[in-house]
Design a protein around this motif. Structure first.
Motif, short mmCIF file in Angstrom:
data_model
loop_
_atom_site.label_atom_id
_atom_site.label_comp_id
_atom_site.label_asym_id
_atom_site.label_seq_id
_atom_site.Cartn_x
_atom_site.Cartn_y
_atom_site.Cartn_z
N LEU A 1 0.96 -1.24 -0.08
CA LEU A 1 0.04 -0.14 -0.05
C LEU A 1 0.86 1.32 0.05
CD1 LEU A 1 -2.97 -1.04 2.47
CD2 LEU A 1 -2.89 -1.21 0.01
N ASP A 2 2.00 1.03 0.46
CA ASP A 2 3.03 2.25 0.51
C ASP A 2 3.65 2.45 -1.08
OD1 ASP A 2 2.43 2.83 3.01
OD2 ASP A 2 4.20 1.62 3.78
N ILE A 3 3.37 1.57 -1.91
CA ILE A 3 4.27 1.68 -3.41
C ILE A 3 3.54 2.72 -4.13
CG2 ILE A 3 4.90 0.40 -5.33
CD1 ILE A 3 5.11 -1.98 -3.62
N LEU A 4 4.10 3.81 -4.82
CA LEU A 4 3.58 4.68 -5.41
C LEU A 4 3.68 4.33 -6.84
CD1 LEU A 4 4.38 8.21 -3.76
CD2 LEU A 4 2.30 6.89 -3.68
N ALA A 5 2.84 4.80 -7.78
CA ALA A 5 2.99 4.54 -9.21
C ALA A 5 3.29 5.83 -9.97
CB ALA A 5 1.52 3.89 -9.82
N PHE A 6 4.03 5.49 -11.32
CA PHE A 6 4.22 6.63 -12.08
C PHE A 6 2.70 6.83 -13.00
CE2 PHE A 6 8.67 6.39 -11.55
CZ PHE A 6 9.11 7.69 -11.21
N GLN A 7 1.69 7.22 -11.99
CA GLN A 7 0.23 7.14 -12.62
C GLN A 7 -0.28 8.35 -12.25
OE1 GLN A 7 -1.81 4.39 -13.23
NE2 GLN A 7 -3.31 5.88 -13.79
N TYR A 8 -0.98 9.28 -13.49
CA TYR A 8 -1.45 10.54 -13.40
C TYR A 8 -2.81 10.69 -13.83
CZ TYR A 8 1.48 10.12 -17.46
OH TYR A 8 2.19 9.47 -18.44
N ASP A 9 -3.54 11.69 -13.30
CA ASP A 9 -4.58 11.98 -14.00
C ASP A 9 -4.66 13.59 -14.19
OD1 ASP A 9 -5.76 9.72 -13.63
OD2 ASP A 9 -7.44 10.38 -12.13
N ILE A 10 -5.34 14.10 -15.33
CA ILE A 10 -5.32 15.61 -15.86
C ILE A 10 -6.89 15.92 -15.45
CG2 ILE A 10 -5.64 15.09 -18.28
CD1 ILE A 10 -3.83 18.08 -16.80
N VAL A 11 -6.73 16.80 -14.48
CA VAL A 11 -8.23 17.48 -14.13
C VAL A 11 -8.49 18.86 -14.59
CG1 VAL A 11 -9.56 17.86 -12.25
CG2 VAL A 11 -8.12 15.63 -12.34
N CYS A 12 -9.66 19.28 -15.14
CA CYS A 12 -9.76 20.38 -15.53
C CYS A 12 -11.46 20.87 -14.69
CB CYS A 12 -10.09 20.72 -16.95
SG CYS A 12 -10.46 22.23 -17.60
N ASN A 13 -11.32 21.85 -14.18
CA ASN A 13 -12.71 22.34 -13.51
C ASN A 13 -13.42 21.20 -12.92
OD1 ASN A 13 -11.83 24.79 -14.44
ND2 ASN A 13 -13.77 25.22 -15.68
N GLY A 14 -12.66 20.30 -12.21
CA GLY A 14 -13.49 19.26 -11.64
C GLY A 14 -13.97 17.95 -12.36
N THR A 15 -13.48 18.17 -13.80
CA THR A 15 -13.81 17.07 -14.57
C THR A 15 -12.48 16.17 -14.90
OG1 THR A 15 -15.52 18.08 -15.92
CG2 THR A 15 -14.43 16.37 -17.09
N GLU A 16 -12.48 14.78 -14.70
CA GLU A 16 -11.41 13.92 -14.93
C GLU A 16 -11.28 14.12 -16.61
OE1 GLU A 16 -11.10 10.43 -12.81
OE2 GLU A 16 -9.82 9.35 -14.79
N LEU A 17 -10.19 14.55 -17.15
CA LEU A 17 -10.29 14.27 -18.74
C LEU A 17 -9.48 13.02 -19.12
CD1 LEU A 17 -9.20 17.92 -19.77
CD2 LEU A 17 -11.36 16.87 -19.84
#
Length: 599
Positions: free
Chosen positions: A468-484
């Motif tokens: 559970l402590d392992i982080l991923a090179f995983q990302y989201d781009i969000v605009c005005n509360g919308t996950e693009l």
RNA sequence: GGGGGUGUAGCUCAAUUGGUUAGAGCGCCAGCCUGUCACGCUGGAGGUUGCGAGUUCGAGUCUCGUCACUCUCGCCA
């Protein structure tokens, strides 16, 4: 002279005066003065006024000048008298005096008005989508969509990306949403699946030596609809880059998104680089991994301040391992009793047991819960929120997950009610450092996002850190509360891939069986690669300022995944089923319908 | 599958506390009108109030069921 037109309905002007022209279009409106008749003729490009003198033989030949019929006119362009110029119309300085007329396609009485901007039942709009698409607002949205997609291709190509098509008939993927399946005629009992995304294909393209791939990719997922999620299918600006880091992906997307949003909207757009918000920080401050950053309110942790207080409702939650989250809202202490009651009702509607609040008015604290709190605690709370006279702090006590969810909803609601959200800006942020794994409902470790993501510490972290402590090179781009979109640096190391799956409880044979292509491809020299796939429909939705995704899709399905115009999904002939080696095993209710339709 | 909202004329909506023949605008049909541009004016047609039951002297209105649409939770690697 062309069979149908020499000009469109949007281009005639003063320079065409005295010319004889031919134009075709739809009858947008009719104004019959008995002695003279005006028609606004409409096409994709605009409106032109046609004048018909009653002496013309075709004047009486047409029984109904019914709107939305298609007509072709030949006539002379004349200047309007100054008093009759219509400044609202691009062609308002001229009109066409009709000399010949041909009815091209007569319209029946239309079920809803096309020329007038009037709300209309959506089922009817979907049944008559071809009429709805004639209406200005929807027509413009589809034009915008076309321009945006065209510009995406220009920008991506300009950045050295190649557009490559990937299969539509492919294999079912074990992770993710339910698949749409297509039965095979040649291979009895086997099925193709429509791709949920070209994920594995684009990674294979990277291992095939293509350096930068993109595609306006159709994606198919059998999931239930939302206002921002059309059922069945949607489009992504899918991309993948070889020998690339997370920062390389960010740089490309910041350039593309910034250009798209500035070119196709008048709103103020965040300049790159966009804010990067670690997942944990986003959850702490906003209770959400897709925060609307136009809303200035943030959540803070007040758990310790309530641990030993006399307010048993909160102290009890803390004692049992829960948290207290607070949102400080400046300047709203003077709001009515109804405002606060409504906020409590709202919080309860999203699952809260209640919503505490403290108001500072005229140097005093006013609140149903203030009497349970010592002066010292009140002072500490005040300091935590940075509040003073005229301000309010709201409190939510619950288990961490619940408090975050309720807090996020309360934050949105306060943002709207207090009008804190600037409608004229686009605020972007990257959510980064997602955890690689999370616990499912049964307490089992599972992938929290994409199983192909690269763990941040590589083999070392996978072997040494708690899952559970392992982080991923995983990302989201969000605009005005919308996950693009979500994206990731991919795990291109087959050994590391097997280890990563092992932690989620899948042994090597599962990886080989479920993802044979990638597993094999990565044995033969895979480049490190990374990518993302922003949602095209959602981007257009934001640019068009539409709250509903169906307003930017030409032929959307309804909430129950039906195409009301085409009648999909529909019954098929028995011999079609036989060819596909299929027998129906219907639930009782559907069986009845089937029988009725067969009769 | 669960929860909320909506359902009255072709369309958008109204109809007081349950009370006369369910109204209006747009559209449609007929007629009038030579400068309109959402043209205007006169008249007309158009309703199983989603469907089914119940309560009541009486239901568009209240209750229950059901159907449809929509928003939402679940779901969306």
């Amino acid at each position: 002279m062309h069979r149908y037109r020499t000009h469109t309905c949007g281009e005639l002007g003063k320079e065409n005066i005295d010319q004889t022209v031919k134009i075709s279009g739809w009858i947008n409106s009719v104004r019959d003065h008995g002695g003279i008749l005006f028609i606004d003729l409409r096409d994709h490009y605009g409106l032109t006024q046609i004048v018909i003198d009653p002496s013309q033989p075709f004047y009486k030949g047409v029984e109904h000048w019914r709107v939305e019929s298609t007509v072709c006119f030949i006539g002379k362009v004349v200047s309007r008298i100054p008093e009759a110029v219509n400044s609202k119309l691009a062609t308002g300085e001229i009109e066409v005096v009709a000399e010949e007329m041909e009815l091209l396609g007569e319209a029946a009485v239309i079920p809803f008005q096309v020329a007038k901007d009037e709300e209309c039942n959506e089922t009817l709009r979907l049944e008559y989508r071809f009429l709805d698409l004639r209406r200005q607002s929807l027509h413009n949205n589809i034009i915008l969509r076309s321009k945006v997609i065209s510009r995406m291709r220009e920008l991506m190509t300009g950045l050295g990306f190649m557009e490559i098509q990937t299969p539509i008939l492919t294999n079912s993927s074990p992770e993710g949403a339910r698949d749409y399946l297509v039965p095979s005629r040649v291979h009895p009992g086997k099925f193709y699946a429509l791709p949920q995304a070209p994920q594995q294909f684009k990674q294979l393209l990277m291992t095939s030596g293509f350096d930068r791939y993109f595609q306006i990719a159709p994606c198919f997922r059998d999931e239930d609809a939302r206002a921002d999620r059309s059922p069945g299918e949607f489009y992504q600006l899918d991309m993948e880059m070889a020998f690339a880091t997370q920062d390389d992906v960010f740089e490309v997307n910041e350039e593309v998104l910034y250009k798209l949003f500035t070119e196709f909207s008048d709103k103020q757009v965040d300049k790159p680089p966009f804010l990067r918000l670690p997942f944990l920080e986003a959850m702490e401050k906003y209770g959400s991994d897709k925060p609307d950053l136009r809303n200035p309110l943030i959540m803070q942790d007040a758990t310790e301040l309530f641990r030993d207080c006399d307010f048993k409702a909160f102290a009890g939650v803390v004692a049992s391992g829960g948290v207290v989250k607070t949102i400080a809202a400046k300047g709203c202490a003077g709001k009515s009793r109804k405002f606060f009651d409504d906020m409590i009702k709202f919080a309860q509607s999203v699952g809260a047991k209640g919503l505490g609040y403290l108001r500072w008015i005229d140097g005093e604290v006013q609140s149903p819960i203030a009497k349970f709190l010592s002066d010292e605690t009140l002072a500490q709370i005040k300091e935590l929120g940075g509040v003073g006279d005229g301000d309010v702090m709201f409190f939510i006590a619950d288990k961490l997950k619940g408090a975050n969810e309720i807090g996020a909803a309360v934050r949105d609601e306060l943002g709207q009610r207090l009008e804190l959200i600037d409608p004229d800006v686009f605020k972007f942020c990257w959510i980064v450092d997602f955890p690689m794994y999370e616990l499912d409902d049964e307490g089992k470790v599972e992938f929290s996002h994409n199983p192909f993501s690269m763990p941040q510490g590589g083999m070392k972290d996978i072997e040494e850190k708690a899952p559970l402590d392992i982080l991923a090179f995983q990302y989201d781009i969000v605009c005005n509360g919308t996950e693009l979109s979500s994206g990731a640096v991919r795990n291109h190391n087959p050994e590391l891939m097997v280890k990563a799956f092992d932690i989620a409880g899948y042994d090597q044979s599962v990886v080989e069986a479920k993802f044979p292509a990638l597993h094999r491809a990565f044995q033969y020299g895979a480049p490190p690669h990374a990518g993302i796939a922003p949602g095209v429909d959602r981007i257009v939705m934001l640019l068009a300022d539409e709250p509903n995704i169906r307003e930017v899709i030409a032929f959307p399905m309804n909430q129950r995944a039906q195409d009301l115009l085409m009648g999909a999904p529909g019954n098929v002939e028995h011999n079609q089923l036989r060819d596909l080696h299929l027998k129906l095993n219907l639930p009782k209710k559907a069986e009845k319908e089937e029988t009725v339709e067969a009769e």
